[in-house]
Design an enzyme around this catalytic site. Structure first.
Site, mmCIF file in Angstrom:
data_model
loop_
_atom_site.group_PDB
_atom_site.id
_atom_site.type_symbol
_atom_site.label_atom_id
_atom_site.label_comp_id
_atom_site.label_asym_id
_atom_site.label_seq_id
_atom_site.Cartn_x
_atom_site.Cartn_y
_atom_site.Cartn_z
ATOM 1 N N LYS A 73 -50.902 -2.092 -2.670
ATOM 2 C CA LYS A 73 -49.986 -2.288 -3.794
ATOM 3 C C LYS A 73 -48.924 -3.325 -3.403
ATOM 4 O O LYS A 73 -49.123 -4.124 -2.502
ATOM 5 C CB LYS A 73 -49.359 -0.947 -4.189
ATOM 6 C CG LYS A 73 -50.359 0.053 -4.761
ATOM 7 C CD LYS A 73 -50.883 -0.403 -6.111
ATOM 8 C CE LYS A 73 -51.762 0.640 -6.779
ATOM 9 N NZ LYS A 73 -52.183 0.204 -8.132
ATOM 10 N N SER B 293 -48.287 -1.724 -18.418
ATOM 11 C CA SER B 293 -49.720 -1.995 -18.472
ATOM 12 C C SER B 293 -50.153 -2.468 -19.850
ATOM 13 O O SER B 293 -50.931 -3.416 -19.990
ATOM 14 C CB SER B 293 -50.512 -0.737 -18.092
ATOM 15 O OG SER B 293 -50.341 -0.398 -16.741
ATOM 16 N N SER C 228 -60.512 1.214 -10.493
ATOM 17 C CA SER C 228 -59.470 0.219 -10.754
ATOM 18 C C SER C 228 -59.527 -0.232 -12.194
ATOM 19 O O SER C 228 -60.497 -0.872 -12.618
ATOM 20 C CB SER C 228 -59.639 -0.985 -9.826
ATOM 21 O OG SER C 228 -58.801 -2.057 -10.233
ATOM 22 N N GLN D 193 -57.600 -2.479 -13.337
ATOM 23 C CA GLN D 193 -57.419 -3.932 -13.306
ATOM 24 C C GLN D 193 -58.773 -4.637 -13.225
ATOM 25 O O GLN D 193 -59.026 -5.603 -13.945
ATOM 26 C CB GLN D 193 -56.538 -4.328 -12.128
ATOM 27 C CG GLN D 193 -55.101 -3.864 -12.246
ATOM 28 C CD GLN D 193 -54.273 -4.207 -11.016
ATOM 29 O OE1 GLN D 193 -54.768 -4.773 -10.050
ATOM 30 N NE2 GLN D 193 -52.998 -3.857 -11.041
ATOM 31 N N GLY E 223 -49.803 -8.057 -9.720
ATOM 32 C CA GLY E 223 -51.225 -7.936 -9.480
ATOM 33 C C GLY E 223 -51.996 -7.704 -10.761
ATOM 34 O O GLY E 223 -53.141 -8.156 -10.912
ATOM 35 N N ASP F 168 -49.910 5.142 -9.715
ATOM 36 C CA ASP F 168 -48.595 4.488 -9.713
ATOM 37 C C ASP F 168 -47.455 5.483 -9.528
ATOM 38 O O ASP F 168 -46.339 5.091 -9.157
ATOM 39 C CB ASP F 168 -48.375 3.714 -11.010
ATOM 40 C CG ASP F 168 -49.203 2.434 -11.061
ATOM 41 O OD1 ASP F 168 -49.600 1.940 -9.991
ATOM 42 O OD2 ASP F 168 -49.458 1.938 -12.170
ATOM 43 N N ARG G 209 -51.480 -6.390 -21.381
ATOM 44 C CA ARG G 209 -52.754 -6.530 -22.092
ATOM 45 C C ARG G 209 -52.540 -7.001 -23.526
ATOM 46 O O ARG G 209 -53.319 -7.821 -24.041
ATOM 47 C CB ARG G 209 -53.499 -5.198 -22.066
ATOM 48 C CG ARG G 209 -54.020 -4.816 -20.668
ATOM 49 C CD ARG G 209 -54.302 -3.322 -20.584
ATOM 50 N NE ARG G 209 -55.034 -2.941 -19.371
ATOM 51 C CZ ARG G 209 -54.481 -2.756 -18.183
ATOM 52 N NH1 ARG G 209 -53.170 -2.961 -18.024
ATOM 53 N NH2 ARG G 209 -55.213 -2.388 -17.138
ATOM 54 N N ARG H 122 -47.836 1.328 0.367
ATOM 55 C CA ARG H 122 -46.970 2.410 -0.110
ATOM 56 C C ARG H 122 -47.065 3.678 0.724
ATOM 57 O O ARG H 122 -46.117 4.474 0.743
ATOM 58 C CB ARG H 122 -47.255 2.707 -1.590
ATOM 59 C CG ARG H 122 -46.665 1.645 -2.502
ATOM 60 C CD ARG H 122 -46.893 1.924 -3.963
ATOM 61 N NE ARG H 122 -46.214 0.901 -4.767
ATOM 62 C CZ ARG H 122 -46.476 0.654 -6.046
ATOM 63 N NH1 ARG H 122 -47.398 1.365 -6.683
ATOM 64 N NH2 ARG H 122 -45.806 -0.289 -6.691
ATOM 65 N N ARG I 272 -52.691 -9.912 -1.351
ATOM 66 C CA ARG I 272 -53.437 -8.787 -1.926
ATOM 67 C C ARG I 272 -54.890 -9.177 -2.186
ATOM 68 O O ARG I 272 -55.183 -10.312 -2.558
ATOM 69 C CB ARG I 272 -52.739 -8.275 -3.195
ATOM 70 C CG ARG I 272 -51.383 -7.672 -2.877
ATOM 71 C CD ARG I 272 -50.600 -7.272 -4.107
ATOM 72 N NE ARG I 272 -51.211 -6.150 -4.804
ATOM 73 C CZ ARG I 272 -50.668 -5.586 -5.883
ATOM 74 N NH1 ARG I 272 -49.533 -6.061 -6.377
ATOM 75 N NH2 ARG I 272 -51.259 -4.566 -6.468
#
Length: 434
Positions: A344, A26, A169, A171, A97, A317, A30, A348, A125
């Site tokens: 995901k 992650s 989220s 994201q 994603g 996750d 970034r 999942r 997605r």
């Protein structure tokens, strides 16, 4: 990770020793994106060099950043916030994603057109969660049913916004923070439930004007960053597989060094300790505005758990490997408010439930919940559905299974942990390509 997409796992001896975990995925994503917007060079140490992060590097190169890689150091030379250029080709996010959703906040604010797509899985997605708030900024986005590919066209009506994100989220939040960098004024982004704050921490570290109070984030647009080298913590999500492996394999003891301990990422550790796990944290410090430390874990007899609500966002996750831990408990574990798992790299909930059933573990589920009836693993053939976290979770299950477990379609492990097979074999597992 491997030339074969199928792996077989035998019951293992106890695990012991120190484990080297790769850099946080992650944060690496970034860091590459933000460094591409700085005016100067930033060296990113302990970066994760995986398929997902390589796609981020490729996309940022297409947008004009000069990026070189030497061992685990990514050097990014940017030319400032407004220096990005129109890509010559359609941008490709692979299976990531995180890349597609976050960088959309950058692409939507540019004075040139661009298109980003992904692989077959990513292109199914949902992107409405970023499309709607980006359109509030005035962005011009075209897609079919809010699925990739996404086409971004220039807009003359960009403006700062105030937005409350009801979906937990990181994201989506990060996408909107990135978009806020390109517009005049102060954008206010509020979270109903706090999610991982790596984007905010990176901006603070690079001395960008951002303020955070409780669940409200204020971002000033069109300001500058300081160019400062970054060191990435080792990934708690990748460490999770080894934490659980040591907890369920009798007589095991492992030490995992320099793991990121962001308070919004350690839900797995907190839940496992509630379940009776023998986990200790040592040598804690702060590196580049992120807390890190060593995790010491020993075999423990775990008890079942019942979790829901805000706690889910701190271990989203890690839920697949937590399901494996719960499958070894005596009793019934329950998970609620987990519908996000259905969106995901695979569904999942279904992938894990199907696999657990093959191994002899009884389950029941709804759209947003899962019950696991603890027992022992009998062995069998599991389809990971090309999902890296599902694949690694069932590999860990194989280390205590009565009979071998074969996991199919494991190539996507390379999206987050390219050296996983060799790493788990180095502490005593028996994982082979077939």
């Amino acid at each position: 990770m491997t030339a074969s997409s199928n792996l077989i796992i035998n019951n293992s001896n106890p695990f012991e020793g120190k484990v080297s975990i790769p850099g946080d995925k992650s944060i690496t994503h970034r860091a590459i994106m933000l460094s591409s917007l700085c005016n100067g060079t930033i060296n990113i140490s302990n970066a994760l060099i995986s398929d997902d992060c390589q796609h981020t590097i490729n996309v940022c190169r297409e947008l004009g950043a000069n990026i070189t890689i030497k061992e685990q150091i990514i050097s990014v030379k940017g030319r400032g916030l407004n220096s990005l250029k129109k890509p010559k080709n359609k941008l490709y996010a692979g299976n990531s994603g995180t890349l597609m959703r976050i960088i959309s906040g950058i692409l939507a604010m540019q004075d040139f057109s661009s298109t980003i797509s992904g692989d077959e899985s990513l292109n199914t997605r949902p992107m409405k969660r970023i499309e709607d708030p980006l359109k509030m900024f005035g962005a011009n986005i075209i897609s079919e049913n809010s699925m990739p590919p996404l086409l971004f066209k220039p807009s003359q009506n960009l403006k700062a916004i105030s937005y409350t994100n009801n979906l937990p989220s990181a994201q989506v939040k990060s996408c909107l923070i990135f978009a806020s960098l390109f517009v005049d004024g102060i954008s206010v982004i509020t979270e109903k439930i706090k999610t991982r704050d790596h984007t905010e921490r990176l901006l603070e570290y690079l001395e960008y004007p951002i303020s955070i109070k409780n669940n409200m984030i204020n971002v000033s647009g069109k300001k500058s960053f300081k160019c400062k080298d970054l060191t990435i913590p080792s990934d708690i999500s990748s460490a999770a597989f080894f934490i659980v492996a040591a907890l369920i394999r009798k007589d095991s003891k492992l030490i995992l060094k320099n793991i990121g301990l962001n308070k919004l990422r350690i839900g797995l550790i907190e839940i496992l300790m509630e379940m009776g796990a023998n986990i200790k944290i040592a040598n804690q410090s702060i590196v580049c505005n992120e807390p890190i430390g060593d995790i010491e874990v020993q075999y423990s007899e775990l008890k079942p758990i019942n979790i829901s609500g805000e706690k889910i966002s701190t271990l989203i996750d890690e839920l697949p490997i937590l399901f494996i831990a719960c499958a070894t408990c005596k009793g019934i574990s329950e998970f609620h408010d987990i519908e996000e798992l259905r969106f995901k790299e695979s569904d999942r909930i279904k992938s894990m439930e199907d696999g657990l059933n093959v191994l002899g573990i009884k389950t029941s589920s709804t759209t947003n919940s899962l019950k696991i009836f603890g027992d022992s693993f009998n062995g069998g053939i599991i389809d990971s559905n090309h999902d890296h976290r599902v694949a690694m979770s069932f590999i860990v299950a194989g280390t205590i299974s009565k009979k071998p477990i074969t996991v199919l379609n494991t190539k996507n492990i390379s999206t987050s942990f390219p050296n996983f097979k060799n790493t788990i074999n180095s502490i005593g597992a028996e994982v082979y390509e077939i």
